[in-house]
Design an enzyme around this catalytic site. Structure first.
Site, short mmCIF file in Angstrom:
data_model
loop_
_atom_site.label_atom_id
_atom_site.label_comp_id
_atom_site.label_asym_id
_atom_site.label_seq_id
_atom_site.Cartn_x
_atom_site.Cartn_y
_atom_site.Cartn_z
CE1 TYR A 158 9.40 59.69 29.63
CE2 TYR A 158 10.63 60.97 31.25
CZ TYR A 158 10.26 60.73 29.95
OH TYR A 158 10.74 61.55 28.96
CE LYS A 209 1.53 53.30 17.71
NZ LYS A 209 1.34 53.31 16.23
CG ASP A 242 1.47 56.46 14.49
OD1 ASP A 242 0.36 56.69 15.00
OD2 ASP A 242 1.66 55.49 13.72
CG ASP A 266 10.17 63.60 26.53
OD1 ASP A 266 10.46 64.74 26.87
OD2 ASP A 266 11.00 62.76 26.13
CG ASP A 270 11.51 68.18 22.83
OD1 ASP A 270 11.11 68.75 23.86
OD2 ASP A 270 12.69 67.79 22.68
C1 IPM Z 1 11.49 67.09 29.53
C2 IPM Z 1 12.88 66.47 29.51
C3 IPM Z 1 12.96 65.45 30.63
C4 IPM Z 1 11.97 64.34 30.31
C5 IPM Z 1 14.36 64.90 30.90
C6 IPM Z 1 15.36 65.99 31.15
C7 IPM Z 1 14.36 63.91 32.03
O1 IPM Z 1 13.13 65.93 28.26
O2 IPM Z 1 11.13 67.69 30.57
O3 IPM Z 1 10.80 67.01 28.54
O4 IPM Z 1 12.29 63.41 29.57
O5 IPM Z 1 10.86 64.41 30.83
MG MG Z 2 11.66 66.35 26.81
#
Ligand code: IPM
Ligand code: MG
Length: 382
Positions: A158, A209, A242, A266, A270
């Site tokens: 990032y 990884k 993975d 990230d 999710d």
């Molecule tokens: C998160 C989001 C952010 C990230 C975006 C909005 C920049 O997806 O907080 O997980 O990628 O970190």
């Molecule tokens: Mg995210």
């Protein structure tokens, strides 16, 4: 107040954190609606528990861009620096998709994370028993699920340099990002994960990884070294990222704490969030290091995004943001009891069958964002 800050000369970090100062940054989309419910709760606590939180509220993301031409002004950044906790709604939306990179709403979020040095991002994925049927996985796979993902938040691809898009031969272009980690960056986030595991089921799964990336190999080695030095009695397991993605779907209850880098964190967070079927309920905390007085910078946000399609309609679920504030009470404001009270109030509201649209199912009652917030306060009152 006009302040000119130069983030390059890290002098601004001399700015002291003010005890009990909370900055609310509603942001974009449904952000303002969900933050409004937290504001009601803070006002209630100030009044009924005689707390002395000093609240400020300001613009961030697309909303700040529309007014000031930048996703975060120096003034707001300064306010964040001196706050003990920042509570952010969400940033972004299609309206700002075509802005140049440095003006995008997301840059505000990344700047806050990076410059406030919030290196440890805690993302719990809990399957609420009232919502076990909302998951796309079978109830027996997810019921009772309680995972804590610790995502490194200020390093890795990032932020790595060099980065950019540059022209190469034949009119082609090349996009560049760099994935780097230092021993120290890995060690400090690893420590947060092991400390958390000790208060939970005492197990850490570290994901990288290491089979293809040197930075992943270093990650694995540093986590192992830290374990052997300071956390021998915590169970440690290394897993390729993975494989972790696959195991999260196959048997998520094998995990307790997962620690991983910024990008894998990230993605895996999710995935873990969606296992629970209730993205609208999941909070997060981003924590910095404690200074010598024990003060720490921190930011709290719901895991869900700005959901522009439902913004302004009273449909948003405020619970993730309310639970994010409960995390602030616990991790930043040293108010464990109030945090528990708030979490219990949320549980009771769910037990009563109140649901915003995102988690609505047969036999339950659909309520608006505001009614949900009021119901939580009603239980605090009891
Ligand atoms: C998160 C989001 C952010 C990230 C975006 C909005 C920049 O997806 O907080 O997980 O990628 O970190
Ligand atoms: Mg995210």
């Amino acid at each position: 107040m006009k302040i000119k800050l130069n983030p390059k000369d890290h002098g601004f970090l001399m700015i002291k954190v003010k005890k009990r100062k909370i900055l609310l940054l509603p942001g974009d989309g449904i952000g303002p609606e969900v933050i409004a419910e937290v504001r009601k709760i803070i006002d209630w606590l100030n009044k009924n528990r005689s707390l002395d939180f000093e609240i400020d509220e300001d613009l961030v993301g697309g909303a700040a861009y529309d007014k000031h031409g930048t996703p975060i002004t120096d003034e707001v950044f300064y306010k964040a620096l001196e706050s003990q906790a920042v509570v952010l709604g969400a940033v972004g939306g299609p309206k700002w998709d075509n802005l140049e990179f440095s003006k995008k709403p997301e840059r505000a979020l990344l700047k806050l994370r990076k410059e406030l040095k919030l290196f440890a991002n805690l993302r719990p994925a809990i399957c609420f028993k009232q919502l076990v049927d909302a998951s796309s996985l079978k109830p027996e796979i997810v019921s009772g699920l309680d995972i804590m993902i610790v995502r490194e938040l200020t390093g890795g691809i990032y932020f790595g340099e060099p980065r950019g898009i540059k022209p190469i031969n034949n009119g082609e272009r090349k996009g560049i990002n760099t994935h780097t980690y230092t021993s120290k960056e890995i060690e400090r986030v690893g420590r947060v994960a092991f400390d958390l595991a000790k208060k939970r089921d005492n197990k850490v799964t570290s994901c990288e990884k290491s089979n293809v990336m040197e930075a992943g190999q270093l990650w694995k080695e540093e986590i192992q070294t830290l374990h052997d030095k300071d956390f021998k009695d915590v169970q440690l397991e290394h897993m390729l990222a993975d494989n972790c993605a696959m195991q999260l779907l196959r048997n998520p209850k094998q995990f307790d704490v997962i620690v991983t880098d910024n990008l894998f964190g990230d993605i895996l967070s999710d995935e873990a969030a969606m296992l629970t079927g209730s993205l609208g309920l999941l909070p997060s905390a981003s924590l910095g290091a404690k200074d010598k007085n024990g003060n720490m910078r921190s930011m709290y946000e719901p895991v869900h995004g700005s959901a522009p399609d439902i913004a302004g309609k009273g449909l948003a679920n405020p619970i993730a943001t309310i639970l994010s504030f409960a995390m602030a009470l616990k991790y930043s404001l040293n108010m464990d009891n109030e945090a528990k009270e708030l979490e219990n109030a949320v549980q009771k509201v769910l037990n009563d069958g109140l649901r915003t649209k995102d988690i609505l199912s047969m036999g339950n009652k659909e309520v608006s964002t505001k009614v949900m917030g009021d119901a939580v306060i009603a239980y605090l009152q009891k």
